[in-house]
Design a protein around this motif. Structure first.
Motif, PDB file in Angstrom:
ATOM      1  N   GLY A   1       0.797  -1.222   0.000  1.00 47.13           N
ATOM      2  CA  GLY A   1       0.000   0.000   0.000  1.00 47.13           C
ATOM      3  C   GLY A   1       0.825   1.265   0.000  1.00 47.13           C
ATOM      4  N   SER A   2       2.048   1.182   0.528  1.00 50.23           N
ATOM      5  CA  SER A   2       2.932   2.357   0.542  1.00 50.23           C
ATOM      6  C   SER A   2       4.330   1.938   0.114  1.00 50.23           C
ATOM      7  CB  SER A   2       2.989   2.971   1.940  1.00 50.23           C
ATOM      8  OG  SER A   2       4.028   3.938   2.015  1.00 50.23           O
ATOM      9  N   LYS A   3       4.767   2.432  -1.045  1.00 56.77           N
ATOM     10  CA  LYS A   3       6.119   2.142  -1.515  1.00 56.77           C
ATOM     11  C   LYS A   3       7.156   2.705  -0.548  1.00 56.77           C
ATOM     12  CE  LYS A   3       5.335   0.108  -5.581  1.00 56.77           C
ATOM     13  NZ  LYS A   3       3.886  -0.091  -5.450  1.00 56.77           N
ATOM     14  N   ALA A   4       6.836   3.866   0.067  1.00 55.77           N
ATOM     15  CA  ALA A   4       7.769   4.463   1.011  1.00 55.77           C
ATOM     16  C   ALA A   4       7.949   3.555   2.230  1.00 55.77           C
ATOM     17  CB  ALA A   4       7.282   5.842   1.441  1.00 55.77           C
ATOM     18  N   PHE A   5       6.830   3.071   2.801  1.00 55.55           N
ATOM     19  CA  PHE A   5       6.945   2.153   3.932  1.00 55.55           C
ATOM     20  C   PHE A   5       7.764   0.928   3.548  1.00 55.55           C
ATOM     21  CE2 PHE A   5       5.556  -1.788   5.908  1.00 55.55           C
ATOM     22  CZ  PHE A   5       5.800  -1.521   7.249  1.00 55.55           C
ATOM     23  N   SER A   6       7.472   0.363   2.369  1.00 58.54           N
ATOM     24  CA  SER A   6       8.148  -0.856   1.932  1.00 58.54           C
ATOM     25  C   SER A   6       9.651  -0.652   1.823  1.00 58.54           C
ATOM     26  CB  SER A   6       7.567  -1.298   0.580  1.00 58.54           C
ATOM     27  OG  SER A   6       8.215  -2.450   0.108  1.00 58.54           O
ATOM     28  N   LYS A   7      10.072   0.447   1.192  1.00 58.07           N
ATOM     29  CA  LYS A   7      11.497   0.700   1.015  1.00 58.07           C
ATOM     30  C   LYS A   7      12.183   0.972   2.358  1.00 58.07           C
ATOM     31  CE  LYS A   7      13.307   1.349  -2.572  1.00 58.07           C
ATOM     32  NZ  LYS A   7      14.026   0.525  -3.574  1.00 58.07           N
ATOM     33  N   GLU A   8      11.525   1.729   3.207  1.00 58.54           N
ATOM     34  CA  GLU A   8      12.100   2.016   4.515  1.00 58.54           C
ATOM     35  C   GLU A   8      12.175   0.755   5.366  1.00 58.54           C
ATOM     36  OE1 GLU A   8       9.450   5.115   5.590  1.00 58.54           O
ATOM     37  OE2 GLU A   8      10.508   6.641   4.410  1.00 58.54           O
ATOM     38  N   PHE A   9      11.180  -0.126   5.230  1.00 59.50           N
ATOM     39  CA  PHE A   9      11.205  -1.416   5.917  1.00 59.50           C
ATOM     40  C   PHE A   9      12.401  -2.242   5.445  1.00 59.50           C
ATOM     41  CE2 PHE A   9      10.275  -5.944   5.686  1.00 59.50           C
ATOM     42  CZ  PHE A   9       9.925  -6.248   6.999  1.00 59.50           C
ATOM     43  N   MET A  10      12.613  -2.299   4.129  1.00 59.84           N
ATOM     44  CA  MET A  10      13.749  -3.062   3.602  1.00 59.84           C
ATOM     45  C   MET A  10      15.070  -2.514   4.131  1.00 59.84           C
ATOM     46  SD  MET A  10      12.804  -4.053  -0.345  1.00 59.84           S
ATOM     47  CE  MET A  10      11.535  -2.907  -0.852  1.00 59.84           C
ATOM     48  N   ALA A  11      15.173  -1.208   4.201  1.00 60.39           N
ATOM     49  CA  ALA A  11      16.403  -0.598   4.716  1.00 60.39           C
ATOM     50  C   ALA A  11      16.617  -0.969   6.180  1.00 60.39           C
ATOM     51  CB  ALA A  11      16.331   0.918   4.553  1.00 60.39           C
ATOM     52  N   ARG A  12      15.535  -0.981   6.952  1.00 54.66           N
ATOM     53  CA  ARG A  12      15.653  -1.316   8.378  1.00 54.66           C
ATOM     54  C   ARG A  12      16.094  -2.750   8.601  1.00 54.66           C
ATOM     55  NH1 ARG A  12      10.795   1.647   8.713  1.00 54.66           N
ATOM     56  NH2 ARG A  12       9.491  -0.220   8.872  1.00 54.66           N
ATOM     57  N   HIS A  13      15.704  -3.659   7.700  1.00 50.98           N
ATOM     58  CA  HIS A  13      15.916  -5.084   7.950  1.00 50.98           C
ATOM     59  C   HIS A  13      16.965  -5.715   7.030  1.00 50.98           C
ATOM     60  CE1 HIS A  13      12.774  -5.448  10.973  1.00 50.98           C
ATOM     61  NE2 HIS A  13      12.094  -4.570  10.244  1.00 50.98           N
ATOM     62  N   GLY A  14      17.737  -4.892   6.366  1.00 53.44           N
ATOM     63  CA  GLY A  14      18.850  -5.414   5.581  1.00 53.44           C
ATOM     64  C   GLY A  14      18.442  -6.220   4.371  1.00 53.44           C
ATOM     65  N   ILE A  15      17.302  -5.889   3.787  1.00 55.91           N
ATOM     66  CA  ILE A  15      16.843  -6.554   2.567  1.00 55.91           C
ATOM     67  C   ILE A  15      17.348  -5.744   1.378  1.00 55.91           C
ATOM     68  CG2 ILE A  15      14.816  -7.258   1.239  1.00 55.91           C
ATOM     69  CD1 ILE A  15      13.381  -7.513   4.003  1.00 55.91           C
ATOM     70  N   PRO A  16      18.130  -6.341   0.492  1.00 59.83           N
ATOM     71  CA  PRO A  16      18.803  -5.563  -0.563  1.00 59.83           C
ATOM     72  C   PRO A  16      17.818  -4.889  -1.513  1.00 59.83           C
ATOM     73  CG  PRO A  16      18.967  -7.923  -0.997  1.00 59.83           C
ATOM     74  CD  PRO A  16      18.397  -7.780   0.381  1.00 59.83           C
ATOM     75  N   THR A  17      17.935  -3.561  -1.616  1.00 56.71           N
ATOM     76  CA  THR A  17      17.079  -2.797  -2.518  1.00 56.71           C
ATOM     77  C   THR A  17      17.841  -1.568  -2.992  1.00 56.71           C
ATOM     78  OG1 THR A  17      14.835  -1.921  -2.775  1.00 56.71           O
ATOM     79  CG2 THR A  17      15.982  -1.344  -0.739  1.00 56.71           C
ATOM     80  N   ALA A  18      17.256  -0.827  -3.902  1.00 53.75           N
ATOM     81  CA  ALA A  18      17.942   0.314  -4.497  1.00 53.75           C
ATOM     82  C   ALA A  18      17.994   1.494  -3.532  1.00 53.75           C
ATOM     83  CB  ALA A  18      17.223   0.740  -5.781  1.00 53.75           C
ATOM     84  N   ARG A  19      19.015   2.331  -3.698  1.00 52.87           N
ATOM     85  CA  ARG A  19      19.094   3.599  -2.987  1.00 52.87           C
ATOM     86  C   ARG A  19      17.894   4.453  -3.415  1.00 52.87           C
ATOM     87  NH1 ARG A  19      21.753   8.755  -4.076  1.00 52.87           N
ATOM     88  NH2 ARG A  19      22.047   7.969  -6.199  1.00 52.87           N
ATOM     89  N   PHE A  20      17.274   5.137  -2.434  1.00 50.80           N
ATOM     90  CA  PHE A  20      16.040   5.854  -2.736  1.00 50.80           C
ATOM     91  C   PHE A  20      15.894   7.075  -1.841  1.00 50.80           C
ATOM     92  CE2 PHE A  20      15.059   3.321   0.917  1.00 50.80           C
ATOM     93  CZ  PHE A  20      14.104   4.034   1.621  1.00 50.80           C
ATOM     94  N   GLN A  21      14.985   7.952  -2.249  1.00 49.31           N
ATOM     95  CA  GLN A  21      14.531   9.059  -1.419  1.00 49.31           C
ATOM     96  C   GLN A  21      13.050   9.270  -1.667  1.00 49.31           C
ATOM     97  OE1 GLN A  21      18.006  12.053  -2.191  1.00 49.31           O
ATOM     98  NE2 GLN A  21      17.095  12.607  -0.223  1.00 49.31           N
ATOM     99  N   VAL A  22      12.366   9.765  -0.639  1.00 46.11           N
ATOM    100  CA  VAL A  22      10.929   9.991  -0.704  1.00 46.11           C
ATOM    101  C   VAL A  22      10.657  11.489  -0.684  1.00 46.11           C
ATOM    102  CG1 VAL A  22       8.706   9.515   0.384  1.00 46.11           C
ATOM    103  CG2 VAL A  22      10.559   7.833   0.549  1.00 46.11           C
ATOM    104  N   PHE A  23       9.741  11.938  -1.551  1.00 46.30           N
ATOM    105  CA  PHE A  23       9.445  13.364  -1.667  1.00 46.30           C
ATOM    106  C   PHE A  23       7.937  13.592  -1.605  1.00 46.30           C
ATOM    107  CE2 PHE A  23      13.459  12.588  -3.777  1.00 46.30           C
ATOM    108  CZ  PHE A  23      14.273  13.580  -3.237  1.00 46.30           C
ATOM    109  N   ASP A  24       7.571  14.680  -0.917  1.00 46.97           N
ATOM    110  CA  ASP A  24       6.165  15.018  -0.734  1.00 46.97           C
ATOM    111  C   ASP A  24       5.700  16.184  -1.602  1.00 46.97           C
ATOM    112  OD1 ASP A  24       5.491  13.090   1.323  1.00 46.97           O
ATOM    113  OD2 ASP A  24       6.775  14.262   2.653  1.00 46.97           O
ATOM    114  N   ASN A  25       6.622  16.793  -2.352  1.00 47.11           N
ATOM    115  CA  ASN A  25       6.202  17.881  -3.223  1.00 47.11           C
ATOM    116  C   ASN A  25       7.109  17.952  -4.450  1.00 47.11           C
ATOM    117  OD1 ASN A  25       8.413  20.049  -2.759  1.00 47.11           O
ATOM    118  ND2 ASN A  25       7.792  19.476  -0.668  1.00 47.11           N
ATOM    119  N   LEU A  26       6.614  18.589  -5.472  1.00 43.89           N
ATOM    120  CA  LEU A  26       7.269  18.617  -6.775  1.00 43.89           C
ATOM    121  C   LEU A  26       8.616  19.341  -6.721  1.00 43.89           C
ATOM    122  CD1 LEU A  26       7.240  18.139  -9.837  1.00 43.89           C
ATOM    123  CD2 LEU A  26       5.875  20.237 -10.075  1.00 43.89           C
TER     124      LEU A  26
END
Length: 421
Positions: A99-124
């Motif tokens: 439901g939330s890509k941001a939650f998913s990516k942050e969860f992966m970062a917290r638990h050492g699951i390999p994923t791409a470097r990312f940033q989350v933005f709330d405005n253009l």
């Protein structure tokens, strides 16, 4: 056993067919014309957890299986369980993995699951500034649910700015784009890895490969999926074991540690890179069109395995699989994945030969079968080899016609290379 399938697409048609093949009485809400051939369809004016609960009670459902992500994120599992009904899928809290890509990516970062470097933005404005921290091509993702269309791969700064403006304005995917992720682009081969899970245990399904772009050679915009194949050659046993341990089970342990235990289908969208397995995304349900290929390979045990997961005895379950490979080719409507034209007459399904034709977006109107959505049909077949499965699927597809139909002619071509290496 009375089984309720929630949903109305090709994935749900495949699930209803598989459950019926295993001898169960199947109902589907709301269903579609194809599903009505193997199950009793129950139309719904609104699709809320409460309305699905009413249907389950009406038919005395012994088990409900949820197809799409929207009801899961809306809390259908919580609602059923609060009223003592058996249902398979994650709670609303656990469904946040999709439901939330941001939650998913942050969860992966917290638990050492390999994923791409990312940033989350709330405005253009911040997102446009943030682009400077990434190289091109760059991946832009809508945070919310976008029916598989919320990912843009931008090759240039101009492309990225256009996509960001479309996401934040709502023009591309509506409210799902009100928050956007920017992440590194990886080169490699995508694989769909799906497991049946119960909190801390999992049974992996055979690997599949989806084809997201609308046109051959992976060109054009992303779609919900234009075809898939299922073949054990996609991954080695060593790779399967690694993914099960370091992605699936690590995710289950992480979700449990955060007070969101996960039961349901866990789908890991993977990129097989030169540096190893990387997770692109999580879904909390079966993929579409991967399901059509997967369930054609399952010969027995689908319902029993789901029941075992709901009863905390998943390790004792066993899926019986056919050998060989299966393939699904999607036939899409004119305009897909943009503005879709509906109402075109469909003919020739009865002449599809050895192929199974799963309905995704169809309707009966004026006594005729017509198109009613972006992805219309999933023509699916199996064979001793992937080439045989593809031949049967494309032969079946060749008998079917509707004006404006689109389909890819290169489904499974990456997989065929594994037979010559």
């Amino acid at each position: 056993m009375n089984i309720l399938i929630v949903g109305s697409g090709g994935r749900e048609h495949a699930m209803a067919w598989r459950c019926a093949q295993e001898g169960h009485k199947v109902f589907c809400a709301p269903g579609n014309p194809g599903i009505s051939q193997v199950a009793e369809c129950i139309p719904l004016e609104t699709q809320t957890p409460e309305h699905f609960l009413q249907v389950a009670r009406l038919i005395h459902a012994d088990l409900t299986i949820v197809g799409p992500e929207v009801p899961l994120v809306a809390g259908i599992v919580d609602h059923f369980e609060a009223h003592g009904l058996r249902i398979f899928g994650p709670t609303a809290a656990a469904a946040e993995l999709e439901g939330s890509k941001a939650f998913s990516k942050e969860f992966m970062a917290r638990h050492g699951i390999p994923t791409a470097r990312f940033q989350v933005f709330d405005n253009l404005e911040d997102a446009k500034l943030g682009l400077g921290r990434f190289e091109y091509p760059v991946v832009l993702k809508a945070d919310g649910l976008a029916a598989g269309k919320g990912v843009v791969i931008a090759k240039t700064k101009a492309d990225a700015w256009t996509a960001l403006e479309g996401l934040f304005s709502g023009d591309l995917v509506g409210a799902a784009g009100s928050r956007v992720l920017i992440e590194d682009f990886w080169r490699g081969e995508e694989v769909s890895f799906i497991a049946i899970c119960d909190h801390d245990t999992a049974i992996a399904l055979p690997p599949t490969q989806d084809h997201k772009n609308i046109f051959d050679n992976d060109e054009g915009p992303n779609t919900g999926g234009m075809g898939a194949y299922c073949d054990d050659r996609i991954l080695s046993q060593e790779q399967k074991d690694e993914i099960l341990e370091n992605v699936i089970l690590r995710t289950l342990r992480g979700m449990a540690s955060e007070g969101k235990p996960f039961r349901g289908f866990l789908y890991a969208g993977l990129m097989m890179t030169p540096d190893g397995v990387k997770v692109l995304e999580f879904n909390v349900r079966l993929g579409d069109p991967e399901t059509q290929a997967l369930l054609l390979r399952i010969e027995a045990g689908f319902v029993d395995t789901i029941l075992a997961a709901t009863e905390h005895r998943l390790p004792s379950a066993h899926l019986q699989l056919s050998t060989g490979a299966t393939a699904c080719v999607v036939m899409a409507a004119h305009g897909y994945p943009g503005k879709v034209r509906t109402g075109d007459r469909i003919s020739g399904i009865e002449n599809s030969g050895e192929a199974m034709v799963f309905h995704a977006g169809t309707k009966f109107e004026d006594g005729e079968l017509k198109t009613a959505g972006g992805r219309v049909l999933g023509v699916t077949a199996g064979g001793a080899t992937l080439q045989e499965a593809l031949n049967r699927a494309y032969r079946g597809l060749g008998s079917i016609h509707f004006d404006g139909m689109q389909f890819r002619r290169d489904i499974g071509q990456k997989g065929l290379k594994r037979y010559t290496n």
